[in-house]
Design a protein around this motif. Structure first.
Motif, PDB file in Angstrom:
ATOM      1  N   ALA A  40       0.667  -1.517   0.007  1.00  0.00           N
ATOM      2  CA  ALA A  40      -0.002  -0.101  -0.056  1.00  0.00           C
ATOM      3  C   ALA A  40       0.884   1.207  -0.182  1.00  0.00           C
ATOM      4  N   GLN A  41       1.783   1.221   0.873  1.00  0.00           N
ATOM      5  CA  GLN A  41       3.023   2.285   0.780  1.00  0.00           C
ATOM      6  C   GLN A  41       3.512   2.555  -0.529  1.00  0.00           C
ATOM      7  N   MET A  42       4.000   1.534  -1.226  1.00  0.00           N
ATOM      8  CA  MET A  42       4.497   1.726  -2.595  1.00  0.00           C
ATOM      9  C   MET A  42       3.488   2.203  -3.466  1.00  0.00           C
ATOM     10  N   LYS A  43       2.154   1.736  -3.480  1.00  0.00           N
ATOM     11  CA  LYS A  43       1.233   2.098  -4.473  1.00  0.00           C
ATOM     12  C   LYS A  43       1.047   3.382  -4.140  1.00  0.00           C
ATOM     13  N   PHE A 145      -9.343   2.860   0.293  1.00  0.00           N
ATOM     14  CA  PHE A 145      -8.627   3.743  -0.292  1.00  0.00           C
ATOM     15  C   PHE A 145      -7.319   4.406   0.450  1.00  0.00           C
ATOM     16  N   THR A 146      -6.238   4.900  -0.180  1.00  0.00           N
ATOM     17  CA  THR A 146      -5.221   5.247   0.315  1.00  0.00           C
ATOM     18  C   THR A 146      -5.232   6.438   1.174  1.00  0.00           C
ATOM     19  N   SER A 147      -6.241   7.347   0.877  1.00  0.00           N
ATOM     20  CA  SER A 147      -6.470   8.831   1.461  1.00  0.00           C
ATOM     21  C   SER A 147      -7.751   9.289   1.169  1.00  0.00           C
ATOM     22  N   GLU A 148      -8.211  10.314   1.622  1.00  0.00           N
ATOM     23  CA  GLU A 148      -9.251  11.291   1.508  1.00  0.00           C
ATOM     24  C   GLU A 148      -9.292  11.825   0.088  1.00  0.00           C
TER      25      GLU A 148
END
Length: 462
Positions: A40-43, A145-148
């Motif tokens: 997830a961090q890489m994405k 989702f990774t963020s808002e």
């Protein structure tokens, strides 16, 4: 590359991101989620770099869909090649490219849910909390989702495709996907905990009456009666609560309309998928950023009367358009069909009165009831039972007005007395009451052959 166990250990120990297994392998080799977090961090890092490179070009209306996908793939390849921390095999690189492309141009982590035929509804409460509905049951999804900002990009992508907008001045919107799936989005400040997205999926293959009989939603007898009602140009309201399948039922009923008739459909967001050749589809339009240019359902219903329709199909009556719909039904536009939010046939007629009052015409209540009782012939009541199934629980005839009361009589009612099976599923179905409907006289007028005697006998024998 080493075994998955070796790669998992290196992912936990090293600060740099190492090679990653496929999604379906993560749970087996990564019970603590460390490897998934690394991926997830890489994405997230690659996505941020991608949007820094492409900027506003990703929303360039001058690019075709193919050109946009080609452009993004090229930029993604350069982003991955330029990140020295990404030590990936060929298969892992393909997977990352696919996921990043879905994030950039598709619907990100919910893209695969749209392809899953078992998922009927997707509910994003906030960027890190996603629920899905399968076979009428809700469950939490591991998708995130990774963020808002990531969630907002997906929402913007959906609404921009159909020329709508969502921002602080217009923080909620109804939209649709390319396959007709219904979308509702709410963003801050209305959504307190972050943006919310709800997608009600439509089947890739529209359900037919045979499908609904197979699901237990209706019986053969009921299907034959409703077919005759549509052929006889009776005005029908499909009533039910949220998520009961009203639009699906409307689609099925519309298939009974003869192919030579001209049909005008009116909706907030296009969802109906009629198979007849002579169909005009119209969709309402919200106001623009200056607050002008709005075209309401009521405007479209009025306009449809000038289009020489044989049938008017309104996706849902939820406001003053109910008055125009009743007037159309009472002035020669027989065979109209619409849906309404209500919990019973009696509530359906009461709610119809309330919606007519919303037109602001200051009509006396008795006049409204006379209009409604004269216009509506049949109410099809649908419910989502506690076992998650969607069933027709009433087929009700509107008899007319006696005094100040609208008289209703059930032709079919659901048999709750049959109980439930070992899986908690209701055994019963809607059964005939034994009452001969008054509208059967219309069948003969239209040359429709329907044997009501069997229906009456079966109901009386219960």
């Amino acid at each position: 590359m080493g075994s998955l166990g070796d790669r998992l250990a290196s992912a936990r120990e090293a600060s740099a991101l190492g090679s990653l297994p496929q999604t379906e392998e993560l749970d087996a080799v990564d019970p603590d989620g460390a490897l998934g977090d690394a991926y997830a961090q890489m994405k997230a890092r690659a996505t941020e770099a991608l949007f820094a490179r492409v900027g506003s070009r990703i929303n360039d209306p001058g690019l075709t869909e193919d050109q946009l996908h080609g452009f993004v793939r090229e930029e993604l390849a350069e982003v991955i090649d330029g990140d020295q921390q990404m030590l990936l095999s060929a298969e892992e690189r393909r997977r990352l490219l696919r996921d990043l492309e879905a994030d950039a141009l598709g619907l990100g982590p919910i893209e695969r849910m749209l392809e899953d035929d078992d998922v009927t509804e997707i509910m994003v409460n906030r960027y890190d909390q996603v629920y899905v509905e399968r076979r009428g049951r809700l469950s939490v999804s591991p998708a995130r989702f990774t963020s808002e900002e990531h969630l907002r990009r997906v929402i913007d992508r959906i609404v921009n495709r159909i020329g709508r907008r969502v921002d602080e001045s217009s923080p909620l919107v109804d939209a649709r996907l390319a396959d007709g799936s219904r979308v509702n989005a709410v963003i801050p400040p209305l959504a307190v905990d972050g943006s919310s997205l709800t997608i009600r999926k439509f089947s890739k293959r529209p359900f037919t009456v045979t499908d609904l009989i197979g699901f237990g939603t209706m019986t053969d007898q009921m299907a034959n009666l409703l077919d005759a009602c549509v052929q006889a140009r009776l005005n029908i309201l499909v009533s039910g609560g949220t998520g009961t399948g009203k639009t699906t039922m409307l689609n099925v009923l519309s298939r009974f309309i003869p192919t030579h008739e001209r049909i005008v459909t009116i909706e907030d967001a296009v969802e109906l998928n009629l198979q007849q050749p002579h169909v005009v589809r119209m969709e309402s339009r919200p106001p623009n950023i200056e607050g002008s240019g709005e075209v309401t359902i009521r405007d479209l219903v009025r306009n449809s009367l000038r289009m020489r329709p044989d049938r008017i199909v309104v996706g849902e009556c939820r406001g003053g358009e109910a008055l125009d719909m009743l007037q159309a039904m009472n002035t020669g536009h027989d065979g109209s069909i619409s849906t309404l939010h209500a919990n019973s046939p009696r509530d359906c007629m009461s709610r119809l009165e309330t919606l007519v009052l919303m037109a602001g015409m200051d009509l006396p209540l008795r006049a409204i009831r006379e209009q409604a009782a004269s216009a509506v012939d049949v109410i099809v009541q649908i419910a989502r039972l506690r076992d998650g199934t969607r069933r027709i629980v009433n087929v009700t005839e509107v008899m007319g007005l006696e005094g100040d009361t609208v008289v209703l009589q059930d032709i079919f009612t659901f048999d709750y007395s049959a109980g439930v099976d070992e899986h908690g599923r209701f055994r019963g179905c809607a059964v005939p009451t034994g009452i001969r409907p008054r509208f059967s006289e219309r069948f003969a007028d239209h040359g429709i052959t329907f044997n009501l005697d069997n229906l009456v006998r079966q109901g009386m024998s219960r």
